[in-house]
Design an enzyme around this catalytic site. Structure first.
Site, PDB file in Angstrom:
ATOM      1  N   HIS A 122      95.977 -21.167  23.869  1.00  0.00           N
ATOM      2  CA  HIS A 122      96.144 -20.984  22.421  1.00  0.00           C
ATOM      3  C   HIS A 122      97.458 -20.224  22.218  1.00  0.00           C
ATOM      4  O   HIS A 122      97.853 -19.421  23.080  1.00  0.00           O
ATOM      5  CB  HIS A 122      94.956 -20.143  21.939  1.00  0.00           C
ATOM      6  CG  HIS A 122      94.828 -19.994  20.469  1.00  0.00           C
ATOM      7  ND1 HIS A 122      95.562 -19.086  19.757  1.00  0.00           N
ATOM      8  CD2 HIS A 122      94.026 -20.614  19.571  1.00  0.00           C
ATOM      9  CE1 HIS A 122      95.219 -19.155  18.479  1.00  0.00           C
ATOM     10  NE2 HIS A 122      94.289 -20.074  18.339  1.00  0.00           N
ATOM     11  N   ASP A 199      91.371 -14.825  28.086  1.00  0.00           N
ATOM     12  CA  ASP A 199      91.202 -15.022  26.651  1.00  0.00           C
ATOM     13  C   ASP A 199      89.771 -15.513  26.449  1.00  0.00           C
ATOM     14  O   ASP A 199      89.459 -16.672  26.723  1.00  0.00           O
ATOM     15  CB  ASP A 199      92.229 -16.050  26.153  1.00  0.00           C
ATOM     16  CG  ASP A 199      91.969 -16.478  24.708  1.00  0.00           C
ATOM     17  OD1 ASP A 199      90.919 -16.122  24.149  1.00  0.00           O
ATOM     18  OD2 ASP A 199      92.820 -17.188  24.150  1.00  0.00           O
ATOM     19  N   GLN A 202      86.674 -18.064  22.997  1.00  0.00           N
ATOM     20  CA  GLN A 202      85.682 -19.145  22.918  1.00  0.00           C
ATOM     21  C   GLN A 202      84.600 -19.025  23.975  1.00  0.00           C
ATOM     22  O   GLN A 202      83.769 -19.923  24.110  1.00  0.00           O
ATOM     23  CB  GLN A 202      86.364 -20.516  23.056  1.00  0.00           C
ATOM     24  CG  GLN A 202      87.405 -20.821  22.001  1.00  0.00           C
ATOM     25  CD  GLN A 202      86.820 -20.978  20.597  1.00  0.00           C
ATOM     26  OE1 GLN A 202      85.610 -21.139  20.425  1.00  0.00           O
ATOM     27  NE2 GLN A 202      87.674 -20.903  19.591  1.00  0.00           N
ATOM     28  N   LYS A 225      84.247 -14.889  15.572  1.00  0.00           N
ATOM     29  CA  LYS A 225      83.782 -16.126  16.205  1.00  0.00           C
ATOM     30  C   LYS A 225      82.417 -15.926  16.859  1.00  0.00           C
ATOM     31  O   LYS A 225      81.836 -16.859  17.383  1.00  0.00           O
ATOM     32  CB  LYS A 225      84.783 -16.589  17.264  1.00  0.00           C
ATOM     33  CG  LYS A 225      86.114 -17.043  16.692  1.00  0.00           C
ATOM     34  CD  LYS A 225      86.998 -17.578  17.796  1.00  0.00           C
ATOM     35  CE  LYS A 225      88.455 -17.613  17.422  1.00  0.00           C
ATOM     36  NZ  LYS A 225      88.821 -18.733  16.560  1.00  0.00           N
ATOM     37  N   CYS A 363      96.266 -24.627  17.063  1.00  0.00           N
ATOM     38  CA  CYS A 363      97.116 -23.565  17.638  1.00  0.00           C
ATOM     39  C   CYS A 363      97.374 -23.802  19.126  1.00  0.00           C
ATOM     40  O   CYS A 363      97.451 -22.857  19.912  1.00  0.00           O
ATOM     41  CB  CYS A 363      96.520 -22.176  17.426  1.00  0.00           C
ATOM     42  SG  CYS A 363      96.383 -21.736  15.707  1.00  0.00           S
TER      43      CYS A 363
END
Ligand code: PMP
Length: 409
Positions: A122, A199, A202, A225, A363
């Site tokens: 991303h 990261d 998600q 999220k 993104c």
């Protein structure tokens, strides 16, 4: 037993009607909806405890401080962090990674050093490193993906070496649904004497996460999220590494002593929390972690795996569709394209049926280039989505194919 109807009852927004149809919210990779427990935590905080934290000795300030620190403990426990001192509240994944790129990268990267990322990152795990590289002279290298959307781990072995200072990788791709082998990358990074940044935007909402087991040095995630409010996220960092880093933002609370010409820093994590933080949002994120823990992250994962596989299977029956990413070990994200239909047009048409999906580059412009498309449509599922919503999605996609097909022929 996962009781989906009971779960859905917890989310007031799921009762909304959009264009005369029940809302099918399939844009969870962008942001999730919020359960009543989180909404109540926010209003409860403002109705009963609101004050600025740490600075006051009065009752409300003490209560607000206790609520904020309790939220830190909850989120740390949720991520398997052995020590809440490593848990820094930020605005979200983007700010968390920028914090590392500034406070660690700009201090410790040198000309000739390398930061190894992947071509699926991303922008928030790419642009901060481009900025740090410009200032320090460090180089960025990229682990490619194979045709099926998984990382080429042989190339990773080749790229990670003595010049590598940090490896940064998305845990679960917001486009391809791939769950990357970040544990293995962390081992490779450490063998080379480098640090590992994950990261987790998600993954934290969707998979059981244990930062100790992942073996990473930094883990970034966004509250919004994972059922929490907007405006809050976290960076977990190994305390020894955080101690070595410079501050990120300067101001109140992050200092120990301030003189006119110099200052000294507070202990971690406060060294990285300058000014008045998003206290209510942090409390809301603590409530979201409680909610997810009560449901059980393994149950959440199994539900999403079932829905994600069902969606993958049903959508792959649509004529001429291309679905991106691997067939197996996917999260609940399904990115796809259809010939002759721009993803934006598709998303707009689906909205008429009350179905919310996302379209665009997500993104991830370099990844779009690698896939050879300007954009994809993306349906992304979460713990409250149902097979019936998948059926509605597939039906609406078929309808769109017929509609646009009529123009194309
Ligand atoms: N990384 C990934 C993989 C993401 O999906 C996102 C959000 N789309 C981000 C980082 C950035 O998160 P935020 O905008 O909450 O900072």
């Amino acid at each position: 037993m996962y009781d989906i109807e009971k779960v859905r009852e917890d989310f007031p927004i799921l009762k909304r009607v959009v264009n005369g149809k029940p809302l099918a919210y399939l844009d969870n990779a962008a942001t999730s909806q919020k359960p009543r427990k989180v909404l109540d935590a926010l209003t409860g905080y403002y109705e009963q405890h609101n004050a600025n934290v740490k600075r006051g000795v009065h009752r409300l300030s003490e209560e607000a401080t206790a609520a904020y620190e309790e939220a830190r403990e909850k989120v740390a426990r949720f991520l398997g962090a052995p020590d809440a001192r490593g848990l820094i509240f930020t605005r979200g994944t983007t700010e968390s990674i920028n914090l590392v790129a500034y406070a660690w990268g700009r201090k410790l990267l040198r000309e000739g050093d390398e930061v190894v990322l992947t071509e699926t990152e991303h922008h928030s795990n790419l642009v901060p490193w481009q900025l740090a590289a410009q200032v320090t002279g460090a180089k960025l290298r990229f682990i490619p993906i194979r045709e099926d959307g998984t990382l080429d781990m042989d190339e990773a072995e080749r790229l990670i070496g003595p010049r590598t200072k940090l490896v940064g990788c998305v845990h679960a791709s917001n486009v391809l649904a791939t769950v990357n082998q970040v544990e293995r990358l962390a081992e490779m990074a450490h063998e080379a004497g480098a640090l590992m940044l994950v990261d987790g935007a998600q993954s934290a909402p969707h998979l059981p996460v244990d930062v100790g087991r992942l073996g990473c040095d930094f883990f970034a995630a966004s509250g919004h999220k994972m059922l929490g409010p907007t405006g809050v996220g976290v960076l977990w960092g190994r305390p020894e590494v955080l101690e070595e880093m410079d501050p990120f933002l300067g101001g109140g609370e992050m200092i120990r002593e301030v003189h006119l010409d110099h200052s000294t820093w507070n202990d971690i994590p406060y060294k990285f929390e300058a000014g008045t933080m998003n206290v209510a949002q942090a409390v809301g994120l603590g409530a979201a972690s409680d909610y997810l823990e009560e449901l059980g992250m393994q149950n959440v994962r199994e539900h999403e795996k079932r829905i994600g596989e069902y969606a993958y299977h049903r959508l792959s029956e649509v004529e001429d569709i291309t679905i991106y990413g691997p067939e197996e070990n996917r999260t609940g994200v399904v990115s796809f394209t259809l010939p002759d239909i721009h993803p934006h047009d598709l998303a707009q048409l689906l909205d008429e049926d009350g179905i919310a999906i996302r379209s665009g580059h997500h993104c991830c412009q370099p990844l779009m280039r690698r896939l050879g498309v300007p954009a994809t449509a993306r349906a992304s599922f979460y713990l409250y989505n149902t097979e019936e919503e998948v059926d509605r999605l597939v039906e609406a996609v078929e309808k769109a194919r017929e509609f646009f097909g009529a123009f194309a022929s």
